[in-house]
Design a protein around this motif. Structure first.
Motif, PDB file in Angstrom:
ATOM      1  N   ILE A  73       0.830  -1.206   0.000  1.00 46.38           N
ATOM      2  CA  ILE A  73       0.000   0.000   0.000  1.00 46.38           C
ATOM      3  C   ILE A  73       0.865   1.257   0.000  1.00 46.38           C
ATOM      4  O   ILE A  73       0.566   2.233  -0.701  1.00 46.38           O
ATOM      5  N   SER A  74       1.935   1.236   0.782  1.00 49.68           N
ATOM      6  CA  SER A  74       2.814   2.409   0.831  1.00 49.68           C
ATOM      7  C   SER A  74       3.456   2.664  -0.527  1.00 49.68           C
ATOM      8  O   SER A  74       3.728   3.812  -0.893  1.00 49.68           O
ATOM      9  N   TRP A  75       3.702   1.605  -1.279  1.00 45.45           N
ATOM     10  CA  TRP A  75       4.268   1.756  -2.618  1.00 45.45           C
ATOM     11  C   TRP A  75       3.296   2.508  -3.520  1.00 45.45           C
ATOM     12  O   TRP A  75       3.685   3.388  -4.295  1.00 45.45           O
ATOM     13  N   LEU A  76       2.009   2.165  -3.436  1.00 47.66           N
ATOM     14  CA  LEU A  76       0.998   2.830  -4.256  1.00 47.66           C
ATOM     15  C   LEU A  76       0.800   4.274  -3.822  1.00 47.66           C
ATOM     16  O   LEU A  76       0.722   5.183  -4.656  1.00 47.66           O
ATOM     17  N   VAL A  77       0.718   4.489  -2.523  1.00 49.73           N
ATOM     18  CA  VAL A  77       0.496   5.844  -2.005  1.00 49.73           C
ATOM     19  C   VAL A  77       1.687   6.742  -2.292  1.00 49.73           C
ATOM     20  O   VAL A  77       1.531   7.921  -2.618  1.00 49.73           O
ATOM     21  N   GLY A  78       2.893   6.195  -2.193  1.00 50.29           N
ATOM     22  CA  GLY A  78       4.097   6.990  -2.379  1.00 50.29           C
ATOM     23  C   GLY A  78       4.527   7.157  -3.818  1.00 50.29           C
ATOM     24  O   GLY A  78       5.540   7.822  -4.087  1.00 50.29           O
ATOM     25  N   LYS A  82       2.583   9.944 -12.952  1.00 51.39           N
ATOM     26  CA  LYS A  82       1.297  10.410 -13.459  1.00 51.39           C
ATOM     27  C   LYS A  82       0.150   9.674 -12.771  1.00 51.39           C
ATOM     28  O   LYS A  82       0.163   8.453 -12.644  1.00 51.39           O
ATOM     29  N   GLY A  83      -0.856  10.419 -12.311  1.00 53.25           N
ATOM     30  CA  GLY A  83      -2.005   9.816 -11.657  1.00 53.25           C
ATOM     31  C   GLY A  83      -1.853   9.616 -10.167  1.00 53.25           C
ATOM     32  O   GLY A  83      -2.758   9.104  -9.517  1.00 53.25           O
ATOM     33  N   SER A  84      -0.720  10.022  -9.600  1.00 48.86           N
ATOM     34  CA  SER A  84      -0.495   9.815  -8.173  1.00 48.86           C
ATOM     35  C   SER A  84      -1.007  10.986  -7.355  1.00 48.86           C
ATOM     36  O   SER A  84      -1.316  12.067  -7.890  1.00 48.86           O
ATOM     37  N   VAL A  85      -1.098  10.783  -6.038  1.00 45.19           N
ATOM     38  CA  VAL A  85      -1.503  11.852  -5.137  1.00 45.19           C
ATOM     39  C   VAL A  85      -0.517  13.015  -5.219  1.00 45.19           C
ATOM     40  O   VAL A  85      -0.895  14.179  -5.352  1.00 45.19           O
ATOM     41  N   LEU A 157     -10.786  21.381  -3.238  1.00 47.32           N
ATOM     42  CA  LEU A 157     -10.461  20.179  -2.473  1.00 47.32           C
ATOM     43  C   LEU A 157      -9.277  20.452  -1.557  1.00 47.32           C
ATOM     44  O   LEU A 157      -8.240  20.904  -1.987  1.00 47.32           O
ATOM     45  N   GLN A 158      -9.420  20.130  -0.298  1.00 55.89           N
ATOM     46  CA  GLN A 158      -8.298  20.331   0.601  1.00 55.89           C
ATOM     47  C   GLN A 158      -7.386  19.110   0.585  1.00 55.89           C
ATOM     48  O   GLN A 158      -7.769  18.034   0.132  1.00 55.89           O
ATOM     49  N   VAL A 159      -6.161  19.284   1.062  1.00 55.54           N
ATOM     50  CA  VAL A 159      -5.126  18.265   0.940  1.00 55.54           C
ATOM     51  C   VAL A 159      -5.539  16.967   1.629  1.00 55.54           C
ATOM     52  O   VAL A 159      -5.407  15.879   1.063  1.00 55.54           O
ATOM     53  N   ALA A 160      -6.024  17.064   2.849  1.00 60.09           N
ATOM     54  CA  ALA A 160      -6.411  15.857   3.582  1.00 60.09           C
ATOM     55  C   ALA A 160      -7.497  15.093   2.838  1.00 60.09           C
ATOM     56  O   ALA A 160      -7.494  13.856   2.793  1.00 60.09           O
ATOM     57  N   HIS A 161      -8.431  15.814   2.253  1.00 60.69           N
ATOM     58  CA  HIS A 161      -9.521  15.172   1.518  1.00 60.69           C
ATOM     59  C   HIS A 161      -8.987  14.430   0.296  1.00 60.69           C
ATOM     60  O   HIS A 161      -9.447  13.331  -0.029  1.00 60.69           O
ATOM     61  N   VAL A 162      -7.999  15.009  -0.389  1.00 61.90           N
ATOM     62  CA  VAL A 162      -7.392  14.366  -1.549  1.00 61.90           C
ATOM     63  C   VAL A 162      -6.767  13.034  -1.141  1.00 61.90           C
ATOM     64  O   VAL A 162      -6.950  12.013  -1.815  1.00 61.90           O
ATOM     65  N   VAL A 163      -6.047  13.023  -0.033  1.00 59.03           N
ATOM     66  CA  VAL A 163      -5.399  11.794   0.432  1.00 59.03           C
ATOM     67  C   VAL A 163      -6.439  10.726   0.754  1.00 59.03           C
ATOM     68  O   VAL A 163      -6.310   9.564   0.335  1.00 59.03           O
ATOM     69  N   PHE A 164      -7.479  11.105   1.471  1.00 62.78           N
ATOM     70  CA  PHE A 164      -8.507  10.133   1.848  1.00 62.78           C
ATOM     71  C   PHE A 164      -9.233   9.588   0.618  1.00 62.78           C
ATOM     72  O   PHE A 164      -9.570   8.399   0.566  1.00 62.78           O
ATOM     73  N   GLN A 165      -9.479  10.434  -0.363  1.00 61.51           N
ATOM     74  CA  GLN A 165     -10.169   9.966  -1.552  1.00 61.51           C
ATOM     75  C   GLN A 165      -9.301   9.030  -2.376  1.00 61.51           C
ATOM     76  O   GLN A 165      -9.808   8.082  -2.986  1.00 61.51           O
ATOM     77  N   TYR A 166      -8.001   9.244  -2.378  1.00 61.79           N
ATOM     78  CA  TYR A 166      -7.110   8.331  -3.094  1.00 61.79           C
ATOM     79  C   TYR A 166      -7.097   6.961  -2.411  1.00 61.79           C
ATOM     80  O   TYR A 166      -7.157   5.923  -3.080  1.00 61.79           O
ATOM     81  N   VAL A 167      -7.032   6.966  -1.081  1.00 58.66           N
ATOM     82  CA  VAL A 167      -7.075   5.702  -0.347  1.00 58.66           C
ATOM     83  C   VAL A 167      -8.412   4.999  -0.591  1.00 58.66           C
ATOM     84  O   VAL A 167      -8.466   3.779  -0.754  1.00 58.66           O
ATOM     85  N   LYS A 168      -9.496   5.769  -0.624  1.00 59.66           N
ATOM     86  CA  LYS A 168     -10.820   5.200  -0.891  1.00 59.66           C
ATOM     87  C   LYS A 168     -10.868   4.588  -2.283  1.00 59.66           C
ATOM     88  O   LYS A 168     -11.471   3.518  -2.486  1.00 59.66           O
TER      89      LYS A 168
END
Length: 234
Positions: A73-78, A82-85, A157-168
């Motif tokens: 998961i950390s690999w995907l998040v980090g 293109k297309g990443s957080v 969109l705020q930063v925290a919301h962007v992170v949560f939506q990517y995880v979702k």
């Protein structure tokens, strides 16, 4: 090697083996179920830096060391392409860096819980947008990875919301179609293991002793670095 074996035998043979099982604290469930959790804490740093850290307390994951789901998961998040957080946040001039994962230390991973954190280094502009009015989840919930670059995505969109939506999004899409990514990570970690620089012998022995408390005998040397099994259900 024969000399080293002789030294180890002479020094440690007198240590008794009491046959005691490894201590487990798995009965201590939900250690973070307190009023202090599920809150936003603001800390004023000494140096001038804006950093957002989001932390999740998860069930213990150390028994899945052959799969390493948090590493996957950390690999995907980090990911920074293109297309990443991070790519999206940088395009908005909101962030400089992003990293996430689990340190696999005693505090972050044990028989009681595992910690997973995502930390974003914000720009001054990103710090401002962190405190903007929260937008509806529907604004971003339908975006595919390629959709992050879409100019139609609301700027509010705020930063925290962007992170949560990517995880979702990762949760909704699931790992079934991402075995090729897991296998890529597996190959990279294998190459790093086989071609790693020689470490200090004392540090190596210390690390090996720690591994003996966590892994099966056949994985003492490799259990903390290599990925062995792909199990999407985990």
């Amino acid at each position: 090697l024969d000399t080293l074996e002789k030294w180890v035998t002479e020094i440690f043979s007198e240590i008794p083996n009491n046959g005691l099982p490894k201590p487990s604290f798995g009965h201590l469930t939900q250690p973070f179920d307190t009023p202090e959790f599920h809150k936003l804490y603001r800390v004023v740093p000494i140096r001038k830096v804006h950093s957002l850290t989001i932390t999740w307390a998860l069930p213990p994951q150390e028994q899945y060391y052959r799969v390493k789901p948090l590493h996957y998961i950390s690999w995907l998040v980090g990911h920074e392409g293109k297309g990443s957080v991070l790519s999206f946040l940088r395009k908005k001039f909101w962030a400089l860096a992003l990293y996430g994962g689990n340190g696999e230390t005693g505090f972050e991973q044990n028989s009681t819980y595992s910690i997973f954190s995502i930390s974003v280094t914000l720009t001054d502009e990103g710090y401002k947008h962190f405190y903007e009015v929260w937008c509806p989840a529907a604004c971003f919930s339908c975006c595919s990875p390629n959709g992050w670059k879409d100019e139609s995505v609301p700027f509010c969109l705020q930063v925290a919301h962007v992170v949560f939506q990517y995880v979702k999004m990762l949760q909704r899409r699931g790992p079934d179609q991402r075995q090729v990514i897991w296998e890529e990570i597996q190959k990279i970690e294998a190459n790093e293991f086989h071609y790693q620089e020689q470490t200090d012998p004392v540090d190596y022995v210390e690390n090996l002793c720690e591994n003996m408390q966590l892994f099966q005998k056949e994985d003492f040397l490799t259990g903390d670095q290599l990925l062995f099994e792909y199990k999407p259900e985990v």
